[in-house]
Scaffold this motif. Structure first.
Motif, PDB file in Angstrom:
ATOM      1  N   ASN A 120       0.839  -1.204   0.000  1.00  0.00           N
ATOM      2  CA  ASN A 120       0.000   0.000   0.000  1.00  0.00           C
ATOM      3  C   ASN A 120       0.872   1.250   0.000  1.00  0.00           C
ATOM      4  O   ASN A 120       0.493   2.282  -0.558  1.00  0.00           O
ATOM      5  CB  ASN A 120      -0.905   0.039   1.231  1.00  0.00           C
ATOM      6  CG  ASN A 120      -1.991  -1.021   1.218  1.00  0.00           C
ATOM      7  OD1 ASN A 120      -2.598  -1.292   2.242  1.00  0.00           O
ATOM      8  ND2 ASN A 120      -2.241  -1.650   0.069  1.00  0.00           N
ATOM      9  N   GLN A 122       3.426   1.726  -1.689  1.00  0.00           N
ATOM     10  CA  GLN A 122       3.805   2.030  -3.067  1.00  0.00           C
ATOM     11  C   GLN A 122       2.599   2.452  -3.917  1.00  0.00           C
ATOM     12  O   GLN A 122       2.742   2.712  -5.112  1.00  0.00           O
ATOM     13  CB  GLN A 122       4.444   0.808  -3.730  1.00  0.00           C
ATOM     14  CG  GLN A 122       5.747   0.348  -3.114  1.00  0.00           C
ATOM     15  CD  GLN A 122       6.347  -0.801  -3.910  1.00  0.00           C
ATOM     16  OE1 GLN A 122       6.251  -0.849  -5.137  1.00  0.00           O
ATOM     17  NE2 GLN A 122       6.961  -1.742  -3.215  1.00  0.00           N
ATOM     18  N   GLY A 123       1.449   2.507  -3.285  1.00  0.00           N
ATOM     19  CA  GLY A 123       0.245   2.910  -4.004  1.00  0.00           C
ATOM     20  C   GLY A 123      -0.566   1.768  -4.571  1.00  0.00           C
ATOM     21  O   GLY A 123      -1.513   1.996  -5.337  1.00  0.00           O
ATOM     22  N   TYR A 124      -0.243   0.515  -4.220  1.00  0.00           N
ATOM     23  CA  TYR A 124      -0.984  -0.641  -4.725  1.00  0.00           C
ATOM     24  C   TYR A 124      -2.092  -1.024  -3.743  1.00  0.00           C
ATOM     25  O   TYR A 124      -1.838  -1.209  -2.552  1.00  0.00           O
ATOM     26  CB  TYR A 124      -0.048  -1.836  -4.929  1.00  0.00           C
ATOM     27  CG  TYR A 124       0.876  -1.693  -6.107  1.00  0.00           C
ATOM     28  CD1 TYR A 124       0.444  -1.986  -7.396  1.00  0.00           C
ATOM     29  CD2 TYR A 124       2.189  -1.276  -5.928  1.00  0.00           C
ATOM     30  CE1 TYR A 124       1.297  -1.863  -8.482  1.00  0.00           C
ATOM     31  CE2 TYR A 124       3.050  -1.146  -7.010  1.00  0.00           C
ATOM     32  CZ  TYR A 124       2.595  -1.444  -8.279  1.00  0.00           C
ATOM     33  OH  TYR A 124       3.445  -1.312  -9.344  1.00  0.00           O
ATOM     34  N   TYR A 125      -3.294  -1.162  -4.278  1.00  0.00           N
ATOM     35  CA  TYR A 125      -4.443  -1.518  -3.455  1.00  0.00           C
ATOM     36  C   TYR A 125      -5.316  -2.525  -4.201  1.00  0.00           C
ATOM     37  O   TYR A 125      -5.202  -2.691  -5.416  1.00  0.00           O
ATOM     38  CB  TYR A 125      -5.284  -0.277  -3.124  1.00  0.00           C
ATOM     39  CG  TYR A 125      -4.602   0.677  -2.170  1.00  0.00           C
ATOM     40  CD1 TYR A 125      -4.761   0.545  -0.794  1.00  0.00           C
ATOM     41  CD2 TYR A 125      -3.789   1.703  -2.653  1.00  0.00           C
ATOM     42  CE1 TYR A 125      -4.131   1.420   0.086  1.00  0.00           C
ATOM     43  CE2 TYR A 125      -3.159   2.580  -1.788  1.00  0.00           C
ATOM     44  CZ  TYR A 125      -3.333   2.433  -0.417  1.00  0.00           C
ATOM     45  OH  TYR A 125      -2.700   3.292   0.443  1.00  0.00           O
ATOM     46  N   TYR A 137      -8.549  -2.279 -15.828  1.00  0.00           N
ATOM     47  CA  TYR A 137      -8.004  -3.156 -14.787  1.00  0.00           C
ATOM     48  C   TYR A 137      -7.615  -4.511 -15.378  1.00  0.00           C
ATOM     49  O   TYR A 137      -6.569  -5.072 -15.023  1.00  0.00           O
ATOM     50  CB  TYR A 137      -9.025  -3.338 -13.662  1.00  0.00           C
ATOM     51  CG  TYR A 137      -9.182  -2.117 -12.793  1.00  0.00           C
ATOM     52  CD1 TYR A 137      -8.328  -1.885 -11.720  1.00  0.00           C
ATOM     53  CD2 TYR A 137     -10.167  -1.178 -13.057  1.00  0.00           C
ATOM     54  CE1 TYR A 137      -8.454  -0.762 -10.920  1.00  0.00           C
ATOM     55  CE2 TYR A 137     -10.310  -0.042 -12.270  1.00  0.00           C
ATOM     56  CZ  TYR A 137      -9.449   0.157 -11.201  1.00  0.00           C
ATOM     57  OH  TYR A 137      -9.573   1.277 -10.423  1.00  0.00           O
ATOM     58  N   LYS A 249      -2.419  -0.134  -9.051  1.00  0.00           N
ATOM     59  CA  LYS A 249      -1.935   1.214  -8.774  1.00  0.00           C
ATOM     60  C   LYS A 249      -2.530   2.149  -9.821  1.00  0.00           C
ATOM     61  O   LYS A 249      -2.673   1.772 -10.989  1.00  0.00           O
ATOM     62  CB  LYS A 249      -0.402   1.239  -8.851  1.00  0.00           C
ATOM     63  CG  LYS A 249       0.248   2.517  -8.391  1.00  0.00           C
ATOM     64  CD  LYS A 249       1.768   2.329  -8.404  1.00  0.00           C
ATOM     65  CE  LYS A 249       2.491   3.540  -7.856  1.00  0.00           C
ATOM     66  NZ  LYS A 249       3.964   3.322  -7.804  1.00  0.00           N
ATOM     67  N   THR A 250      -2.844   3.358  -9.410  1.00  0.00           N
ATOM     68  CA  THR A 250      -3.425   4.307 -10.352  1.00  0.00           C
ATOM     69  C   THR A 250      -2.461   4.594 -11.485  1.00  0.00           C
ATOM     70  O   THR A 250      -1.279   4.254 -11.424  1.00  0.00           O
ATOM     71  CB  THR A 250      -3.804   5.612  -9.638  1.00  0.00           C
ATOM     72  OG1 THR A 250      -2.683   6.070  -8.885  1.00  0.00           O
ATOM     73  CG2 THR A 250      -4.976   5.388  -8.701  1.00  0.00           C
ATOM     74  N   ASN A 252       0.049   5.317 -14.515  1.00  0.00           N
ATOM     75  CA  ASN A 252       1.426   5.791 -14.615  1.00  0.00           C
ATOM     76  C   ASN A 252       1.524   6.914 -15.646  1.00  0.00           C
ATOM     77  O   ASN A 252       0.514   7.434 -16.118  1.00  0.00           O
ATOM     78  CB  ASN A 252       2.363   4.625 -14.976  1.00  0.00           C
ATOM     79  CG  ASN A 252       2.026   4.006 -16.327  1.00  0.00           C
ATOM     80  OD1 ASN A 252       1.229   4.548 -17.094  1.00  0.00           O
ATOM     81  ND2 ASN A 252       2.640   2.869 -16.628  1.00  0.00           N
ATOM     82  N   HIS A 257      -2.958   1.696 -15.927  1.00  0.00           N
ATOM     83  CA  HIS A 257      -2.927   1.152 -14.576  1.00  0.00           C
ATOM     84  C   HIS A 257      -1.773   0.159 -14.473  1.00  0.00           C
ATOM     85  O   HIS A 257      -1.420  -0.517 -15.450  1.00  0.00           O
ATOM     86  CB  HIS A 257      -4.235   0.432 -14.260  1.00  0.00           C
ATOM     87  CG  HIS A 257      -5.368   1.357 -13.928  1.00  0.00           C
ATOM     88  ND1 HIS A 257      -5.922   2.217 -14.848  1.00  0.00           N
ATOM     89  CD2 HIS A 257      -6.056   1.550 -12.775  1.00  0.00           C
ATOM     90  CE1 HIS A 257      -6.911   2.898 -14.279  1.00  0.00           C
ATOM     91  NE2 HIS A 257      -7.012   2.517 -13.021  1.00  0.00           N
ATOM     92  N   SER A 259      -0.154  -3.142 -12.060  1.00  0.00           N
ATOM     93  CA  SER A 259      -0.643  -4.178 -11.149  1.00  0.00           C
ATOM     94  C   SER A 259       0.518  -4.991 -10.603  1.00  0.00           C
ATOM     95  O   SER A 259       1.629  -4.994 -11.146  1.00  0.00           O
ATOM     96  CB  SER A 259      -1.639  -5.101 -11.861  1.00  0.00           C
ATOM     97  OG  SER A 259      -1.021  -5.797 -12.932  1.00  0.00           O
TER      98      SER A 259
END
Length: 400
Positions: A120, A122-125, A137, A249-250, A252, A257, A259
């Motif tokens: 999380n 690193q921005g991964y959810y 996605y 992750k949102t 780049n 996206h 992943s």
């Protein structure tokens, strides 16, 4: 499990984890931020605060501790699943796009531990959609799966001995010949609802007869046959490539996206179709799959090809788009059977808690029979539409 017993376990584990971090840590303090889990694992979110004696800076580290769940261990062989995931992180994962592994210890049945970086940070959810996510996605998932399979091909070609040392140590969890194999019952029983629905709609009798003959033994005729590694496309597969096991992750800089894959308990040496078909059948709506199927396969292939070329593999013709598409058509029913088993769960018609309790109360066979028609005609129609699309795509030619 009581809060006190959880805290005692964490107090036992954290000194080992801290010692294994290879940092010059002083004045370490840790706290349990959150406790979650599923029917496989207890998950503990830990925040570690410490002084780094090397640079004299105060630092924080967020991590996830995974511990086996007791209640379902014997039926699901969670001890073996943890052994596989430990194998993955110890021998395979680094230094690629996975959460850092800080510590592992195997102490079955319920005291094994895997301590991982909390990505999380690193921005991964988790995907904000529980099922049927938007196209972007799935494209991100396909790109990451291409890289994942590509890593297997690269290691198989360049570190062949190590690669097969890893694959021979993988423990079989789902596809065993035990008499109480819950997955075998689920495959053979829950797929037949499709045939019954087709017959109720006066579908072609010959097609129904052939599907009934196949699905009445779907475990052997579809699942066991499909998982067998077929060269040269066999690689390390995730084995449970679903939306739950992908973090996103949102966008780049390219507007895409990103992943990252998690949960490697069901890794296996097989061909890409087991991962591709699982995701595309279970996680995509019928409408999106029909509209975007070839876009998804192209995204997967482009990512795989790019990974192979960037890592020095020159002979990539054996991993061609057509070869991978043929492999998908050969084994796509694997993902369809997975879809039949798990769609009622992901759509909310059957909770994991009820599933577990009924298996414990009635046994795997009777519990599965009880759940056969969960979701009614609505779920049956979703499954039938997916099967007929596979027929139109050419994925049933070898069984018709």
């Amino acid at each position: 499990m009581s809060y006190e017993s959880v805290q005692r376990w964490i107090d036992e584990m954290m000194p080992k984890i801290i010692e294994n971090l290879e940092l010059d840590i002083h004045k370490a303090q840790y706290e349990l931020l959150e406790s979650t889990g599923n029917f496989m694992s207890n998950i503990y979110c830990i925040r570690l605060k410490f002084e780094n004696k090397t640079n004299r800076q105060k630092e924080e580290l967020s991590m996830i501790l995974k511990r086996p769940m007791l209640a379902f261990n014997q039926i699901a062989r969670i001890d073996l699943q943890f052994r596989n995931e430990i194998l993955f992180y110890q021998m395979y994962a680094q230094p690629d796009n996975y959460a850092k592994c800080f510590y592992v210890e195997e102490r079955p049945p319920i005291d094994s531990i895997i301590a991982l970086e909390n990505v999380n940070g690193q921005g991964y959810y988790s995907c904000p959609y529980k099922y049927y996510p938007p196209v972007e996605y799935t494209l991100a998932a396909m790109r990451e799966l291409g890289r994942f399979h590509g890593k297997g091909y690269v290691m198989k070609e360049m570190q062949r001995e190590k690669f097969f040392d890893i694959t021979t140590q993988i423990q079989e969890v789902r596809f065993t010949n035990t008499t109480e194999n819950i997955y075998k019952f689920a495959c053979n029983i829950k797929t037949l609802r499709v045939v019954e629905y087709l017959r109720s709609q006066d579908h072609d009798a010959i097609f129904c007869d052939k599907m009934e003959a196949l699905f009445s033994n779907a475990y052997e005729e579809v699942m066991i046959k499909t998982i067998q590694p077929v060269e040269p496309l066999a690689t390390l597969c995730h084995g449970d490539f679903t939306l739950d096991n992908i973090l996103f992750k949102t966008k780049n800089d390219n507007g895409q996206h990103l992943s990252i894959l998690i949960d490697f308990a069901l890794i296996r040496y097989s061909t890409p179709v087991i991962d591709l078909s699982t995701y595309l059948l279970l996680c995509c709506s019928n409408e999106i799959r029909k509209e975007k199927f070839f876009d998804f396969i192209q995204a997967y292939y482009d990512s795989l090809k790019e990974y192979l070329l960037n890592t020095g593999v020159q002979d990539i013709e054996k991993y061609s788009y057509n070869a991978l598409l043929s492999d998908f058509k050969r084994g796509a029913l694997f993902g369809f059977v997975v879809m039949c088993v798990f769609t009622p769960i992901i759509l909310g018609y059957l909770s994991p808690e009820v599933l577990i309790q009924e298996m414990l109360d009635f046994g795997p066979l009777e519990g599965t029979k009880k759940q056969r028609y969960v979701g009614g005609d609505k779920v049956s129609k979703i499954l039938v539409d997916a099967l007929l699309y596979l027929k139109d795509l050419g994925c049933l030619k070898h069984v018709l």
